[in-house]
Write a protein that holds these residues in place. Sequence first.
Motif, mmCIF file in Angstrom:
data_model
loop_
_atom_site.group_PDB
_atom_site.id
_atom_site.type_symbol
_atom_site.label_atom_id
_atom_site.label_comp_id
_atom_site.label_asym_id
_atom_site.label_seq_id
_atom_site.Cartn_x
_atom_site.Cartn_y
_atom_site.Cartn_z
ATOM 1 N N THR A 193 7.833 -10.167 -19.695
ATOM 2 C CA THR A 193 7.218 -9.795 -20.971
ATOM 3 C C THR A 193 8.262 -9.252 -21.945
ATOM 4 N N ASN A 194 9.170 -8.440 -21.427
ATOM 5 C CA ASN A 194 10.226 -7.864 -22.256
ATOM 6 C C ASN A 194 11.099 -8.954 -22.878
ATOM 7 N N VAL A 195 11.478 -9.945 -22.076
ATOM 8 C CA VAL A 195 12.330 -11.027 -22.571
ATOM 9 C C VAL A 195 11.609 -11.851 -23.643
ATOM 10 N N LEU A 196 10.355 -12.200 -23.376
ATOM 11 C CA LEU A 196 9.585 -12.989 -24.348
ATOM 12 C C LEU A 196 9.430 -12.244 -25.681
ATOM 13 N N LEU A 197 9.122 -10.951 -25.581
ATOM 14 C CA LEU A 197 8.968 -10.157 -26.798
ATOM 15 C C LEU A 197 10.300 -9.933 -27.504
ATOM 16 N N TRP A 205 11.604 -12.835 -35.579
ATOM 17 C CA TRP A 205 11.151 -11.964 -36.668
ATOM 18 C C TRP A 205 12.257 -11.117 -37.281
ATOM 19 N N GLY A 206 13.443 -11.092 -36.651
ATOM 20 C CA GLY A 206 14.589 -10.383 -37.226
ATOM 21 C C GLY A 206 14.474 -8.872 -37.241
ATOM 22 N N TRP A 207 13.783 -8.316 -36.255
ATOM 23 C CA TRP A 207 13.607 -6.860 -36.222
ATOM 24 C C TRP A 207 14.786 -6.137 -35.569
ATOM 25 N N SER A 208 15.785 -6.863 -35.099
ATOM 26 C CA SER A 208 17.023 -6.310 -34.502
ATOM 27 C C SER A 208 16.740 -5.188 -33.495
ATOM 28 N N SER A 209 17.361 -4.021 -33.688
ATOM 29 C CA SER A 209 17.268 -2.951 -32.686
ATOM 30 C C SER A 209 15.842 -2.405 -32.543
ATOM 31 N N ARG A 210 15.101 -2.333 -33.652
ATOM 32 C CA ARG A 210 13.707 -1.873 -33.571
ATOM 33 C C ARG A 210 12.879 -2.837 -32.719
ATOM 34 N N GLY A 211 13.125 -4.125 -32.850
ATOM 35 C CA GLY A 211 12.410 -5.117 -32.046
ATOM 36 C C GLY A 211 12.705 -4.976 -30.567
ATOM 37 N N ALA A 212 13.965 -4.657 -30.222
ATOM 38 C CA ALA A 212 14.336 -4.456 -28.816
ATOM 39 C C ALA A 212 13.571 -3.274 -28.222
ATOM 40 N N GLY A 213 13.432 -2.197 -28.988
ATOM 41 C CA GLY A 213 12.690 -1.024 -28.513
ATOM 42 C C GLY A 213 11.210 -1.301 -28.341
ATOM 43 N N LEU A 214 10.603 -2.002 -29.298
ATOM 44 C CA LEU A 214 9.181 -2.333 -29.215
ATOM 45 C C LEU A 214 8.885 -3.248 -28.036
ATOM 46 N N ALA A 215 9.769 -4.200 -27.781
ATOM 47 C CA ALA A 215 9.577 -5.130 -26.674
ATOM 48 C C ALA A 215 9.551 -4.393 -25.336
ATOM 49 N N THR A 216 10.477 -3.468 -25.160
ATOM 50 C CA THR A 216 10.549 -2.715 -23.907
ATOM 51 C C THR A 216 9.344 -1.801 -23.732
ATOM 52 N N ALA A 218 6.276 -2.103 -25.009
ATOM 53 C CA ALA A 218 5.066 -2.885 -24.740
ATOM 54 C C ALA A 218 5.038 -3.397 -23.308
ATOM 55 N N SER A 219 6.189 -3.832 -22.805
ATOM 56 C CA SER A 219 6.245 -4.354 -21.430
ATOM 57 C C SER A 219 5.961 -3.256 -20.405
ATOM 58 N N GLN A 220 6.331 -2.013 -20.714
ATOM 59 C CA GLN A 220 6.058 -0.902 -19.801
ATOM 60 C C GLN A 220 4.560 -0.629 -19.673
ATOM 61 N N TYR A 221 3.830 -0.757 -20.759
ATOM 62 C CA TYR A 221 2.381 -0.519 -20.696
ATOM 63 C C TYR A 221 1.665 -1.623 -19.925
ATOM 64 N N LEU A 222 2.122 -2.853 -20.061
ATOM 65 C CA LEU A 222 1.531 -3.934 -19.277
ATOM 66 C C LEU A 222 1.804 -3.719 -17.788
ATOM 67 N N MET A 223 3.013 -3.293 -17.468
ATOM 68 C CA MET A 223 3.374 -2.994 -16.084
ATOM 69 C C MET A 223 2.507 -1.871 -15.526
ATOM 70 N N LEU A 224 2.231 -0.856 -16.338
ATOM 71 C CA LEU A 224 1.398 0.269 -15.917
ATOM 72 C C LEU A 224 -0.018 -0.186 -15.557
ATOM 73 N N ILE A 225 -0.604 -1.026 -16.388
ATOM 74 C CA ILE A 225 -1.971 -1.503 -16.140
ATOM 75 C C ILE A 225 -2.048 -2.252 -14.807
#
Length: 461
Positions: A193-197, A205-216, A218-225
């Motif tokens: 999920t992290n890689v895809l995001l 989408w060109g979100w650079s460093s902010r996009g890297a943080g959001l991807a990680t 979001a993937s943690q919450y999916l892992m938690l569920i």
Amino acid sequence: MRYIISREQFLAGVKEFIILSIFARRLVFIRHFIKLASINVISNLMVPLAGLIDVIFLGHLTEIRHLAGVALATILFNYIYWTFGFLRMGTTGMVAQAIGRKDNQSAVLIGLQHGILALILGITILVFQQPLQILGFAILSATPEVKSSGVDFYNALIWGAPATLVNFVLIGWFLGQAQSSKVLLLSVISNSTNVLLDYLFIVQWGWSSRGAGLATAASQYLMLIVGILLYCQTISFKQIQALIGELFDLSALKLALILNGEIILRTFALISTMAMFSNLSSMLGTEILAANTLLMQVVSLAAYFIDGLAFATESLAGIFQGSRNISSLKQLLQISVVSSLFIGLMFATAFICAPESLLRLLTNHPEIINNLRSYIPWLLPVLGFGSVAYALDGYFLGLTQGHILRQSMLKATLIGFIPSAITAWYFHNSHLLWLSMSLFMAARTITLALCVPKTLTIKQE
């Protein structure tokens, strides 16, 4: 006609039978270790691979400041998250020993107690996210542009704190029960999920460093569920009901807090060492910071690979400790150290022998690649000593010998790393900085190895 054997022939036959029996048992033991370790390796390897893809996406952007900014913010997150690494490490050892004693109720109780603690700590981090950001980036050294990218990454990733900490407990609980297949499933879900995001947020989408943080995050919450669903499949609601009265039992919590306190100090010393290394790299210039960050990604990749063996060692050491099986502990230690050392040296040799093709996977900036070439030989001592240290870390974590781990790490930081690091800063020399990292790994290995004989002759309490 009856065949009569001599006493010598009989004894020789018995001896041969015993040798074959021992060999067969060792073969079964090795097969079990390899099976458990291989699943852990695959699972563990996915974490740095996802981080490596972060680096690749960011490293190929026009501005290198985004990569440097994420590296800077990662120092702060290492403090925030891995200070609470006891939630994983303490859970594994304690659960494994409970399983070794065949005390399933205690294993469930440990998971619930640590899970509640993780959730409280995660929410606390969110409450204090702004002061942590201001303090952290005030201490770290970098240009304003690099700090700006780092703040963007921080502001996105921090919202994953509660999920990340509870996931530590879930992983530790499954490892303690030697259920590596479930850890593998969680890693596959989280990291894919992290890689895809990452691709969506950074490249598309060109979100650079902010996009890297959001991807990680979001993937943690999916892992938690998914992790909670797997946990609920393992235990019954009646078990939880029966343990509600013991969740806040002070006598049980006291032992956990003592162990966790030792692991916190150990982890703090480790993260401080890594932070000093990155911060001193930053003081040597943005190109040196980027080069050292990429090479440390290689070290981290190898470390996660070797840690797969260490996790298997941790699980089995705890189980053998709980059942008081000292002979199996000896076998485990031998297999773990030898296999970890082999992998560490093999990994270092691969990068030393084929640097050009491997480095171009990390970045397309020629000035960074040129810097990296001269530092690659340092992988040999860092990973050589480090691989043995990782194996011994897993062994002592399984035995829940937090005081040994704490003392070893403090000595390695204060005696092995800091004097050489100060020298590197004074002479403005990155090679001396890598020497300090090599001495740090060597000190960890030596101090832990000196404590091993005691654990194999005296039954731990």
